[in-house]
Design an enzyme around this catalytic site. Structure first.
Site, PDB file in Angstrom:
ATOM      1  N   GLY A 200      -4.113  -4.204   3.835  1.00 37.11           N
ATOM      2  CA  GLY A 200      -3.401  -4.358   2.572  1.00 37.11           C
ATOM      3  C   GLY A 200      -1.976  -3.850   2.661  1.00 37.11           C
ATOM      4  O   GLY A 200      -1.370  -3.840   3.737  1.00 37.11           O
ATOM      5  N   SER A 201      -1.460  -3.405   1.539  1.00 33.84           N
ATOM      6  CA  SER A 201      -0.042  -3.052   1.447  1.00 33.84           C
ATOM      7  C   SER A 201       0.260  -1.702   2.081  1.00 33.84           C
ATOM      8  O   SER A 201      -0.618  -0.838   2.211  1.00 33.84           O
ATOM      9  CB  SER A 201       0.392  -3.030  -0.018  1.00 33.84           C
ATOM     10  OG  SER A 201      -0.163  -1.903  -0.677  1.00 33.84           O
ATOM     11  N   ALA A 203       2.143   0.624   0.734  1.00 29.74           N
ATOM     12  CA  ALA A 203       2.034   1.664  -0.295  1.00 29.74           C
ATOM     13  C   ALA A 203       0.596   2.132  -0.447  1.00 29.74           C
ATOM     14  O   ALA A 203       0.314   3.340  -0.520  1.00 29.74           O
ATOM     15  CB  ALA A 203       2.569   1.141  -1.625  1.00 29.74           C
ATOM     16  N   GLY A 205      -1.755   1.867   1.769  1.00 38.25           N
ATOM     17  CA  GLY A 205      -2.139   2.533   3.014  1.00 38.25           C
ATOM     18  C   GLY A 205      -1.706   3.982   3.054  1.00 38.25           C
ATOM     19  O   GLY A 205      -2.445   4.864   3.514  1.00 38.25           O
ATOM     20  N   GLU A 222      -4.432  -1.921   8.670  1.00 38.25           N
ATOM     21  CA  GLU A 222      -3.360  -2.897   8.896  1.00 38.25           C
ATOM     22  C   GLU A 222      -2.568  -2.998   7.601  1.00 38.25           C
ATOM     23  O   GLU A 222      -3.118  -3.361   6.559  1.00 38.25           O
ATOM     24  CB  GLU A 222      -3.923  -4.263   9.277  1.00 38.25           C
ATOM     25  CG  GLU A 222      -2.824  -5.290   9.543  1.00 38.25           C
ATOM     26  CD  GLU A 222      -3.319  -6.708   9.482  1.00 38.25           C
ATOM     27  OE1 GLU A 222      -2.613  -7.560   8.893  1.00 38.25           O
ATOM     28  OE2 GLU A 222      -4.423  -6.980  10.003  1.00 38.25           O
ATOM     29  N   GLU A 351       8.581  -7.683   2.924  1.00 35.43           N
ATOM     30  CA  GLU A 351       7.587  -8.713   3.182  1.00 35.43           C
ATOM     31  C   GLU A 351       7.608  -9.715   2.023  1.00 35.43           C
ATOM     32  O   GLU A 351       7.578  -9.321   0.859  1.00 35.43           O
ATOM     33  CB  GLU A 351       6.205  -8.076   3.304  1.00 35.43           C
ATOM     34  CG  GLU A 351       5.133  -9.029   3.767  1.00 35.43           C
ATOM     35  CD  GLU A 351       3.807  -8.323   4.035  1.00 35.43           C
ATOM     36  OE1 GLU A 351       3.067  -8.771   4.926  1.00 35.43           O
ATOM     37  OE2 GLU A 351       3.512  -7.322   3.346  1.00 35.43           O
TER      38      GLU A 351
END
Length: 441
Positions: A200-201, A203, A205, A222, A351
């Protein structure tokens, strides 16, 4: 209840019960109880049960394909590849994982064992709702862990059918699903579990990493990318164009290794841009069940607005729009080609997750390398060129680098810098879902 909506017309497709934060402890307790018996099985016995469970998915193959298309808008052909690949490759991957987790004799009476960690939370995204969950779920189960899958709230119906079908074969409690939004996800991360496997994102993570610190939970994460592509003057321009467009537009650009920034040698830039526009113009946007559609909808209005804001920012800062505009009505983004992007544009820094080919020209290869590497992300990168391309690739700060081809391939799926923590795939990746134990006899 969590309602799933069609991203095109926002019609409700179905609903699933939300696993509230208050329910998470009971889910984890059940997983812990089931894990003792699951771990007590031999690796071969677990392999047989998991393989049989995935064979059982064949009966749900068509239903899963339709759900992926309806829930996130992916065209039927791509959805069928995702489901078919997950089912058909499961036996091979179970064999590969079993080999990776088998005990290893190191000589002198020393044996390496790969033991279960306990309970693993798999938190998966919506863009590849089956494949991305499966990449983490398979090694976790094979290693003797029990799994709580928290799927994206954008694609709960896919996950629900996936888990229910597998659970017709797997022992009770070995695999559970927890539906909900970030509140559910945070509760699961904070629960008494042993590992979080997340896609995921960045932030999210970072939040997971901070939350996991107090109990030193194992992590495999990831966290997205902003993949650069360098096109050298010596490149096969037609091949470079084909890759740039296909990679930028795949899954409507909603792919973690989508090409997001293209740096082209000024000597071939005119030809490259013209051919990109010609190819991009052939792509068609529409619903999943329409003929000849290459690009589906953006998954939701929030993501659509994010792409629009990046395009408007680029337009305001002087970018040239070679194809398309800076404004589209939801839920679609037409194929768009933007030239003259600069480092201060959001289109280069962030992104995008939309069907955009973003191009910039360079005079010196050192300039292209520097701009490619000036990013907190480092998932994938590609270099297209003749002599010297491999040397340029060596300087790219990414976990996966492709020379005249896409990044990834047969190796592990790994991100550098802030694109990842740990990795999955291949023997080394499979072993991250297990505790290494050294036995000396």
């Amino acid at each position: 209840m969590l309602v799933s909506y069609d991203p095109i017309n926002r019609i409700a497709l179905g609903e699933v019960p939300i696993t509230t934060a208050e329910k998470i402890p009971a889910v984890v307790k059940q997983a812990k109880h089931a894990q003792k018996a699951w771990a007590a099985l031999s690796l071969s016995e677990r392999q047989q049960k998991v393989t049989l469970a995935y064979q059982h998915l064949v009966k749900a193959q068509e239903a899963l394909t339709l759900l992926i298309s309806k829930e996130m808008g992916k065209d039927y052909r791509r959805a069928s590849y995702e489901v078919g690949g997950t089912i058909q490759n499961s036996d091979y991957f179970c064999q590969e994982i079993a080999r990776a987790l088998a005990p290893e004799s190191k000589g002198h009476g020393v044996e390496l064992q790969y033991r279960p960690l306990g309970v693993v939370a798999v938190i998966s995204p919506w863009n590849y709702p089956l494949a991305m969950a499966n990449n983490l779920l398979l090694p976790a189960l094979m290693a003797g862990n029990c799994v709580v899958l928290k799927p994206s709230e954008e694609t709960p119906l896919v996950a629900d059918l996936f888990v229910k079908t597998l659970n017709e074969v797997l022992p009770e409690g070995v695999l559970q699903v927890a539906h909900g939004d970030a509140v559910t996800g945070k509760a699961l991360v904070n629960a008494d579990i042993n590992m979080v496997a997340f896609t995921g994102s960045l932030a999210a993570g970072k939040h997971i990493m901070a939350s996991a610190a107090s109990s030193l939970k194992r992590l495999v994460m990831e966290l997205g990318g902003n993949d650069p592509m360098i096109v050298m003057a010596s490149a096969d321009i037609d091949e470079a164009v084909q890759f740039a467009v296909a990679s930028s537009f795949e899954n409507a650009g909603q792919m973690c290794t989508s090409t997001e920034r293209v740096y082209v040698d000024v000597r071939v830039a005119d030809e490259f841009e013209q051919k990109v526009v010609a190819l991009a113009s052939r792509y068609r946007v529409g619903a999943w069940d329409q003929n000849n559609v290459n690009i589906g909808p953006i998954v939701n209005q929030k993501q659509h607005l994010s792409v629009i804001n990046q395009l408007k920012d680029a337009e305001a800062k002087g970018a040239r729009f070679l194809l398309g505009t800076a404004n589209y009505e939801p839920p679609f983004i037409q194929p768009t080609v933007v030239a003259d992007i600069t480092p201060d544009m959001c289109l280069e820094r962030d992104e995008t997750f939309g069907p955009i080919v973003a191009i910039s020209r360079y005079k010196q290869i050192s300039e292209a390398i520097e701009r490619a590497n000036t990013s907190p992300y480092g998932l994938g990168a590609t270099v297209f060129g003749g002599e010297g391309a491999a040397a340029v690739a060596e300087q790219m700060e990414a976990g996966m680098v492709g020379v005249n081809q896409g990044a990834g391939g047969a190796g592990p799926w790994v991100g550098a810098k802030q694109s990842g923590f740990g990795f999955h795939g291949t023997a080394a990746g499979h072993r991250q879902f297990a505790q290494v134990r050294v036995i000396s006899k």
